[in-house]
Design a protein around this motif. Sequence first.
Motif, short mmCIF file in Angstrom:
data_model
loop_
_atom_site.label_atom_id
_atom_site.label_comp_id
_atom_site.label_asym_id
_atom_site.label_seq_id
_atom_site.Cartn_x
_atom_site.Cartn_y
_atom_site.Cartn_z
N THR A 80 22.10 -51.56 -13.91
CA THR A 80 21.18 -50.42 -13.99
C THR A 80 20.81 -50.12 -15.44
OG1 THR A 80 23.00 -48.80 -14.02
CG2 THR A 80 22.05 -49.36 -11.88
N THR A 81 21.74 -50.34 -16.36
CA THR A 81 21.43 -50.06 -17.76
C THR A 81 20.37 -51.02 -18.29
OG1 THR A 81 23.18 -51.48 -18.63
CG2 THR A 81 23.76 -49.21 -18.18
N GLY A 82 20.51 -52.30 -17.94
CA GLY A 82 19.52 -53.27 -18.37
C GLY A 82 18.19 -53.05 -17.70
N MET A 83 18.20 -52.81 -16.40
CA MET A 83 16.97 -52.57 -15.66
C MET A 83 16.25 -51.32 -16.19
SD MET A 83 15.83 -50.36 -13.12
CE MET A 83 14.49 -50.36 -11.93
N GLY A 84 17.03 -50.26 -16.51
CA GLY A 84 16.42 -49.05 -17.04
C GLY A 84 15.76 -49.28 -18.38
N GLU A 85 16.38 -50.10 -19.20
CA GLU A 85 15.83 -50.42 -20.53
C GLU A 85 14.48 -51.12 -20.42
OE1 GLU A 85 15.82 -50.96 -24.81
OE2 GLU A 85 16.99 -49.67 -23.49
N THR A 86 14.44 -52.20 -19.64
CA THR A 86 13.18 -52.96 -19.55
C THR A 86 12.13 -52.24 -18.72
OG1 THR A 86 14.12 -54.23 -17.70
CG2 THR A 86 14.30 -55.19 -19.91
N PHE A 105 8.46 -51.39 -19.95
CA PHE A 105 7.36 -51.92 -19.14
C PHE A 105 6.38 -50.80 -18.76
CE2 PHE A 105 5.51 -52.99 -14.98
CZ PHE A 105 4.94 -54.22 -15.26
N LEU A 106 6.91 -49.67 -18.31
CA LEU A 106 6.06 -48.54 -17.91
C LEU A 106 5.31 -47.97 -19.11
CD1 LEU A 106 8.44 -46.71 -15.41
CD2 LEU A 106 6.35 -47.97 -14.85
N ALA A 107 5.99 -47.89 -20.25
CA ALA A 107 5.36 -47.36 -21.45
C ALA A 107 4.19 -48.24 -21.89
CB ALA A 107 6.38 -47.23 -22.58
N HIS A 108 4.34 -49.57 -21.75
CA HIS A 108 3.28 -50.49 -22.14
C HIS A 108 2.12 -50.46 -21.15
CE1 HIS A 108 6.35 -53.04 -24.60
NE2 HIS A 108 5.89 -52.02 -25.28
N ARG A 109 2.42 -50.32 -19.87
CA ARG A 109 1.39 -50.35 -18.85
C ARG A 109 0.67 -49.01 -18.67
NH1 ARG A 109 0.90 -54.68 -15.30
NH2 ARG A 109 1.58 -56.56 -16.43
N LEU A 110 1.42 -47.92 -18.71
CA LEU A 110 0.85 -46.60 -18.43
C LEU A 110 0.57 -45.79 -19.68
CD1 LEU A 110 3.18 -45.53 -15.45
CD2 LEU A 110 0.96 -46.71 -15.34
N PRO A 118 2.87 -44.08 -23.23
CA PRO A 118 4.13 -43.34 -23.37
C PRO A 118 4.15 -42.00 -22.64
CG PRO A 118 3.42 -44.23 -25.49
CD PRO A 118 2.29 -44.46 -24.53
N VAL A 119 3.07 -41.22 -22.74
CA VAL A 119 3.08 -39.88 -22.14
C VAL A 119 3.11 -39.94 -20.62
CG1 VAL A 119 1.83 -37.70 -21.89
CG2 VAL A 119 1.98 -38.81 -24.14
N PRO A 120 2.20 -40.71 -19.96
CA PRO A 120 2.30 -40.80 -18.49
C PRO A 120 3.63 -41.40 -18.02
CG PRO A 120 0.16 -41.59 -19.25
CD PRO A 120 1.03 -41.43 -20.46
N ALA A 121 4.15 -42.36 -18.78
CA ALA A 121 5.41 -42.98 -18.39
C ALA A 121 6.56 -41.97 -18.42
CB ALA A 121 5.73 -44.16 -19.32
N VAL A 122 6.60 -41.16 -19.47
CA VAL A 122 7.64 -40.13 -19.58
C VAL A 122 7.49 -39.10 -18.46
CG1 VAL A 122 8.53 -38.23 -20.97
CG2 VAL A 122 8.00 -40.42 -22.04
N GLY A 123 6.24 -38.72 -18.16
CA GLY A 123 6.01 -37.75 -17.08
C GLY A 123 6.45 -38.29 -15.75
N LEU A 124 6.09 -39.54 -15.46
CA LEU A 124 6.49 -40.16 -14.20
C LEU A 124 8.01 -40.34 -14.15
CD1 LEU A 124 5.65 -41.55 -11.56
CD2 LEU A 124 5.42 -43.70 -12.85
N GLY A 125 8.59 -40.77 -15.25
CA GLY A 125 10.04 -40.94 -15.30
C GLY A 125 10.77 -39.63 -15.12
N GLY A 126 10.25 -38.57 -15.72
CA GLY A 126 10.87 -37.26 -15.57
C GLY A 126 10.83 -36.75 -14.15
N LEU A 127 9.69 -36.94 -13.48
CA LEU A 127 9.57 -36.50 -12.08
C LEU A 127 10.53 -37.28 -11.17
CD1 LEU A 127 5.69 -36.10 -11.73
CD2 LEU A 127 7.41 -34.27 -11.74
#
Length: 264
Positions: free
Chosen positions: A40-46, A50-55, A57-66
């Motif tokens: 889970t630590t490795g998967m969370g890192e990548t 991955f989400l930050a590059h695709r979406l 940083p701001v949308p990725a953090v928002g989605l991750g927070g939700l």
Amino acid sequence: MSTEHVLDRRHRSTARTLLGESANKVPEVTVYFWIIKVLTTGMGETASDFLAHRLGPVPAVGLGGLAFAASLVLQFAVRRYVAWVYWTAIVMVSVFGTMAADILHVGLGVPYTLSTPLFMVALAAVFALWYASERTLSIHSIRTRRREAFYWAAVLATFALGTAAGDLTATIGLGYLGSVVLFAVAICVPALAHRAGTLGAVTAFWTAYVITRPLGASTADWMALPTARGGLDWGLGPVTLSWTVAILGFVAYLGVSRRDAGSA
């Protein structure tokens, strides 16, 4: 088993219910626990990168927070340890914990040499408050809302600390592979010290728990990142997907076998 013993168990179970307690909410510490934790630590890192590059940083953090909030709501809602609920929360903590550490470094310009000790202080504060309130840091008695809240606060702090520490070692000359070797050796220290009787079980557990984060994250980064950055260049997406499949396989097995479910 005597009638008196049965009645006593029922009385204690009823008392726990009246006090708002439940069965232990975390898994038993088995070899499967450590395997899935590192995955889970490795998967969370990548996944975070991955989400930050695709979406972005701001949308990725928002989605991750939700997703992080929703997974914790579900975890707190169940009355006992449920493998897929617990490990979903751990995955979301991993993703969001990585984002939290990255926000400080990338978004606010805080160097890893500063964020690492800051997260260390934050974790120490969580442990201090937890112990002052409960007189124990054991994970074998996470049966009340308050202990569960302290537990997840500690988990989040360990992920943020581990992320910063792993990135620190990778950027001061060790590289990702060197960091993998360093943390693989480091995680053996609390295990051997506990086996030798020089380190208590609780301290050994939380020390190893912190180290799993940079160990898994450094391994995943080494596999995913380009060769110019010291990686194998397998890509963020493929590494995230393959580690996710491995996590799903282990969690499905534990959900069926209940090998890591302790007694209530």
